[in-house]
Design a protein around this motif. Structure first.
Motif, PDB file in Angstrom:
ATOM      1  N   LEU A   1       3.034 -22.115  13.941  1.00 51.96           N
ATOM      2  CA  LEU A   1       1.681 -21.695  14.290  1.00 51.96           C
ATOM      3  C   LEU A   1       1.749 -20.875  15.566  1.00 51.96           C
ATOM      4  CD1 LEU A   1      -1.446 -21.885  14.042  1.00 51.96           C
ATOM      5  CD2 LEU A   1      -1.311 -23.973  15.396  1.00 51.96           C
ATOM      6  N   SER A   2       1.127 -19.691  15.558  1.00 50.04           N
ATOM      7  CA  SER A   2       1.151 -18.817  16.724  1.00 50.04           C
ATOM      8  C   SER A   2      -0.212 -18.770  17.396  1.00 50.04           C
ATOM      9  CB  SER A   2       1.541 -17.385  16.311  1.00 50.04           C
ATOM     10  OG  SER A   2       2.795 -17.362  15.678  1.00 50.04           O
ATOM     11  N   ILE A   3      -0.208 -18.733  18.729  1.00 51.73           N
ATOM     12  CA  ILE A   3      -1.438 -18.520  19.482  1.00 51.73           C
ATOM     13  C   ILE A   3      -1.165 -17.459  20.541  1.00 51.73           C
ATOM     14  CG2 ILE A   3      -2.328 -20.842  19.092  1.00 51.73           C
ATOM     15  CD1 ILE A   3      -1.464 -21.567  21.896  1.00 51.73           C
ATOM     16  N   PRO A   4      -2.171 -16.702  20.952  1.00 54.52           N
ATOM     17  CA  PRO A   4      -1.957 -15.641  21.941  1.00 54.52           C
ATOM     18  C   PRO A   4      -1.456 -16.192  23.274  1.00 54.52           C
ATOM     19  CG  PRO A   4      -4.079 -15.349  20.836  1.00 54.52           C
ATOM     20  CD  PRO A   4      -3.554 -16.706  20.433  1.00 54.52           C
ATOM     21  N   LEU A   5      -0.472 -15.528  23.867  1.00 50.87           N
ATOM     22  CA  LEU A   5       0.030 -15.946  25.166  1.00 50.87           C
ATOM     23  C   LEU A   5      -1.066 -15.888  26.222  1.00 50.87           C
ATOM     24  CD1 LEU A   5       3.552 -14.226  25.299  1.00 50.87           C
ATOM     25  CD2 LEU A   5       3.045 -16.655  25.074  1.00 50.87           C
ATOM     26  N   GLU A   6      -2.019 -14.983  26.030  1.00 55.66           N
ATOM     27  CA  GLU A   6      -3.141 -14.867  26.960  1.00 55.66           C
ATOM     28  C   GLU A   6      -3.891 -16.192  27.082  1.00 55.66           C
ATOM     29  OE1 GLU A   6      -7.539 -12.715  27.164  1.00 55.66           O
ATOM     30  OE2 GLU A   6      -6.088 -12.112  25.625  1.00 55.66           O
ATOM     31  N   TRP A   7      -3.994 -16.919  25.964  1.00 52.09           N
ATOM     32  CA  TRP A   7      -4.689 -18.211  26.005  1.00 52.09           C
ATOM     33  C   TRP A   7      -3.931 -19.199  26.887  1.00 52.09           C
ATOM     34  CZ3 TRP A   7      -6.462 -19.527  20.328  1.00 52.09           C
ATOM     35  CH2 TRP A   7      -7.326 -18.518  19.875  1.00 52.09           C
ATOM     36  N   ILE A   8      -2.615 -19.213  26.766  1.00 52.02           N
ATOM     37  CA  ILE A   8      -1.802 -20.112  27.584  1.00 52.02           C
ATOM     38  C   ILE A   8      -1.978 -19.768  29.061  1.00 52.02           C
ATOM     39  CG2 ILE A   8       0.528 -20.922  28.068  1.00 52.02           C
ATOM     40  CD1 ILE A   8      -0.562 -21.751  25.335  1.00 52.02           C
ATOM     41  N   GLU A   9      -2.009 -18.459  29.363  1.00 49.31           N
ATOM     42  CA  GLU A   9      -2.189 -18.020  30.744  1.00 49.31           C
ATOM     43  C   GLU A   9      -3.555 -18.428  31.283  1.00 49.31           C
ATOM     44  OE1 GLU A   9      -1.558 -13.878  30.349  1.00 49.31           O
ATOM     45  OE2 GLU A   9       0.618 -14.040  30.092  1.00 49.31           O
ATOM     46  N   ARG A  10      -4.510 -18.567  30.389  1.00 51.75           N
ATOM     47  CA  ARG A  10      -5.858 -18.982  30.798  1.00 51.75           C
ATOM     48  C   ARG A  10      -6.019 -20.503  30.811  1.00 51.75           C
ATOM     49  NH1 ARG A  10      -9.424 -15.380  26.780  1.00 51.75           N
ATOM     50  NH2 ARG A  10     -11.071 -16.821  27.477  1.00 51.75           N
ATOM     51  N   GLY A  11      -4.906 -21.216  30.580  1.00 54.99           N
ATOM     52  CA  GLY A  11      -4.921 -22.669  30.693  1.00 54.99           C
ATOM     53  C   GLY A  11      -5.194 -23.411  29.403  1.00 54.99           C
ATOM     54  N   PHE A  12      -5.188 -22.703  28.262  1.00 54.56           N
ATOM     55  CA  PHE A  12      -5.484 -23.367  26.994  1.00 54.56           C
ATOM     56  C   PHE A  12      -4.322 -24.240  26.566  1.00 54.56           C
ATOM     57  CE2 PHE A  12      -5.079 -23.293  22.303  1.00 54.56           C
ATOM     58  CZ  PHE A  12      -6.227 -24.000  21.994  1.00 54.56           C
ATOM     59  N   ARG A  13      -4.641 -25.473  26.136  1.00 53.67           N
ATOM     60  CA  ARG A  13      -3.649 -26.386  25.585  1.00 53.67           C
ATOM     61  C   ARG A  13      -4.228 -27.027  24.335  1.00 53.67           C
ATOM     62  NH1 ARG A  13      -1.499 -23.924  28.862  1.00 53.67           N
ATOM     63  NH2 ARG A  13       0.000 -24.529  30.474  1.00 53.67           N
ATOM     64  N   PRO A  14      -3.633 -26.770  23.158  1.00 55.02           N
ATOM     65  CA  PRO A  14      -4.131 -27.423  21.939  1.00 55.02           C
ATOM     66  C   PRO A  14      -4.074 -28.931  22.088  1.00 55.02           C
ATOM     67  CG  PRO A  14      -2.538 -25.703  21.409  1.00 55.02           C
ATOM     68  CD  PRO A  14      -2.472 -25.911  22.888  1.00 55.02           C
ATOM     69  N   VAL A  15      -5.073 -29.621  21.560  1.00 54.94           N
ATOM     70  CA  VAL A  15      -5.098 -31.080  21.622  1.00 54.94           C
ATOM     71  C   VAL A  15      -5.060 -31.644  20.222  1.00 54.94           C
ATOM     72  CG1 VAL A  15      -6.360 -31.106  23.788  1.00 54.94           C
ATOM     73  CG2 VAL A  15      -7.634 -31.138  21.644  1.00 54.94           C
ATOM     74  N   ALA A  16      -4.623 -32.889  20.108  1.00 59.83           N
ATOM     75  CA  ALA A  16      -4.580 -33.545  18.801  1.00 59.83           C
ATOM     76  C   ALA A  16      -5.989 -33.705  18.256  1.00 59.83           C
ATOM     77  CB  ALA A  16      -3.912 -34.909  18.929  1.00 59.83           C
ATOM     78  N   SER A  17      -6.127 -33.575  16.955  1.00 55.74           N
ATOM     79  CA  SER A  17      -7.433 -33.716  16.329  1.00 55.74           C
ATOM     80  C   SER A  17      -7.979 -35.120  16.507  1.00 55.74           C
ATOM     81  CB  SER A  17      -7.322 -33.404  14.825  1.00 55.74           C
ATOM     82  OG  SER A  17      -8.525 -33.732  14.168  1.00 55.74           O
TER      83      SER A  17
ATOM     84  N   THR B   1     -11.746 -13.360  13.837  1.00 55.54           N
ATOM     85  CA  THR B   1     -12.963 -13.489  14.624  1.00 55.54           C
ATOM     86  C   THR B   1     -13.296 -12.171  15.327  1.00 55.54           C
ATOM     87  OG1 THR B   1     -11.762 -14.237  16.586  1.00 55.54           O
ATOM     88  CG2 THR B   1     -12.472 -15.923  15.019  1.00 55.54           C
ATOM     89  N   GLU B   2     -14.550 -12.038  15.743  1.00 57.19           N
ATOM     90  CA  GLU B   2     -14.976 -10.823  16.428  1.00 57.19           C
ATOM     91  C   GLU B   2     -14.340 -10.721  17.809  1.00 57.19           C
ATOM     92  OE1 GLU B   2     -16.587  -8.323  15.369  1.00 57.19           O
ATOM     93  OE2 GLU B   2     -17.289  -9.082  13.435  1.00 57.19           O
ATOM     94  N   GLU B   3     -14.118 -11.872  18.435  1.00 60.53           N
ATOM     95  CA  GLU B   3     -13.534 -11.888  19.767  1.00 60.53           C
ATOM     96  C   GLU B   3     -12.350 -12.857  19.786  1.00 60.53           C
ATOM     97  OE1 GLU B   3     -16.500 -12.877  22.583  1.00 60.53           O
ATOM     98  OE2 GLU B   3     -17.825 -11.221  22.058  1.00 60.53           O
ATOM     99  N   ASN B   4     -11.515 -12.714  20.802  1.00 57.92           N
ATOM    100  CA  ASN B   4     -10.369 -13.595  20.966  1.00 57.92           C
ATOM    101  C   ASN B   4     -10.865 -14.909  21.574  1.00 57.92           C
ATOM    102  OD1 ASN B   4      -7.700 -14.174  20.685  1.00 57.92           O
ATOM    103  ND2 ASN B   4      -7.008 -12.990  22.432  1.00 57.92           N
ATOM    104  N   ASP B   5     -11.567 -15.699  20.759  1.00 58.69           N
ATOM    105  CA  ASP B   5     -12.337 -16.835  21.263  1.00 58.69           C
ATOM    106  C   ASP B   5     -11.528 -18.127  21.218  1.00 58.69           C
ATOM    107  OD1 ASP B   5     -14.194 -18.713  21.968  1.00 58.69           O
ATOM    108  OD2 ASP B   5     -15.798 -17.846  20.770  1.00 58.69           O
ATOM    109  N   ILE B   6     -11.150 -18.625  22.384  1.00 60.88           N
ATOM    110  CA  ILE B   6     -10.387 -19.867  22.475  1.00 60.88           C
ATOM    111  C   ILE B   6     -11.163 -21.038  21.884  1.00 60.88           C
ATOM    112  CG2 ILE B   6      -9.405 -21.551  24.079  1.00 60.88           C
ATOM    113  CD1 ILE B   6      -8.740 -19.287  25.959  1.00 60.88           C
ATOM    114  N   GLU B   7     -12.479 -21.045  22.111  1.00 62.60           N
ATOM    115  CA  GLU B   7     -13.294 -22.189  21.715  1.00 62.60           C
ATOM    116  C   GLU B   7     -13.318 -22.402  20.199  1.00 62.60           C
ATOM    117  OE1 GLU B   7     -14.440 -24.233  23.962  1.00 62.60           O
ATOM    118  OE2 GLU B   7     -13.606 -22.912  25.500  1.00 62.60           O
ATOM    119  N   MET B   8     -13.063 -21.344  19.435  1.00 60.21           N
ATOM    120  CA  MET B   8     -13.097 -21.463  17.976  1.00 60.21           C
ATOM    121  C   MET B   8     -11.816 -22.074  17.420  1.00 60.21           C
ATOM    122  SD  MET B   8     -14.798 -17.916  16.654  1.00 60.21           S
ATOM    123  CE  MET B   8     -16.469 -17.443  17.062  1.00 60.21           C
ATOM    124  N   PHE B   9     -10.731 -22.010  18.188  1.00 59.33           N
ATOM    125  CA  PHE B   9      -9.418 -22.364  17.658  1.00 59.33           C
ATOM    126  C   PHE B   9      -9.356 -23.801  17.168  1.00 59.33           C
ATOM    127  CE2 PHE B   9      -5.119 -24.035  18.197  1.00 59.33           C
ATOM    128  CZ  PHE B   9      -4.383 -23.129  17.463  1.00 59.33           C
TER     129      PHE B   9
END
Length: 218
Positions: A126-142, A85-93
């Motif tokens: 599956l890897s995700i940026p630690l920055e996302w975790i620091e920003r409060g991101f939590r993957p949810v079940a589909s 992606t062009e940006e490190n966009d959490i919303e796209m994940f």
């Protein structure tokens, strides 16, 4: 020694793709078998060659990857897809993972970060940026297809409840006083409503729906 993974790259810029090819092939564990600038070129190749990895830009001239990702994953189920992606966009994940991606990474990521993500996927992680975790991101079940559970009839709901409990098809048939063949017919209808193709997938989706309901009314 690990198997050499065949890689297909899909991107808008040939120079960038060539640079990525050199990075991927440096360690000898990845082989770039093709580089393509359009979906029309890429999709048939992925279907016919079944590469282990597809590295794709999110945005292409014909539209973004969401337009084609589900189709490519369906035609090459063993392939992994990393979306750049062009940006490190959490919303796209979450949407991209639900469509079949195995990873999402910013184009600004370092070569080491890209190789680390691929290495993780090769090992089943599956890897995700630690920055996302620091920003409060939590993957949810589909939640994709869970509304299909609401379409089940009372009998179909009962059948799925019993299947989740481990009851045999023959016993279920006896309980609702129908033939064993009728259970198969019910299951075909259930699979269509749940948008699944196997018993295991149906159980997983129905169980997820049941857990969410329990949490809602707890």
């Amino acid at each position: 020694m690990m198997k050499v993974w065949r890689v297909v790259i899909v991107g808008c810029h040939p120079t960038s793709m060539l640079g990525t090819k050199l990075i991927l092939e440096e360690g000898g564990e990845l082989e770039v078998t093709g580089m393509y600038s359009t979906w029309n070129e890429c999709v048939p190749i992925v279907r016919d060659t079944q590469p282990e990895l597809v590295l794709s830009d999110y945005q292409m001239p014909e539209g973004n990857v969401e337009y084609m990702l589900a189709e490519m994953k369906k035609s090459s189920q063993g392939s992994h897809f990393i979306i750049m992606t062009e940006e490190n966009d959490i919303e796209m994940f979450q949407p991209l993972i639900e469509l079949g991606a195995s990873g999402v990474l910013s184009k600004g990521a370092t070569p080491g970060q890209l190789l680390q993500m691929i290495g993780g996927i090769r090992e089943g992680f599956l890897s995700i940026p630690l920055e996302w975790i620091e920003r409060g991101f939590r993957p949810v079940a589909s939640s994709r297809g869970l509304d299909g559970v609401m379409q089940l009839t009372q009998t179909e709901m009962f059948i799925m409840e019993r299947i989740v409990q481990g009851i045999t098809y023959d016993k279920i048939a006896t309980e609702i006083e129908v033939s064993r063949r009728s259970i198969d017919n019910y299951l075909r209808k259930i699979y269509v409503k749940l948008e699944v193709s196997t018993r295991a997938q149906a159980i997983e989706k129905f169980a997820l729906f049941s857990r969410q309901n329990k949490q809602m009314y707890a």
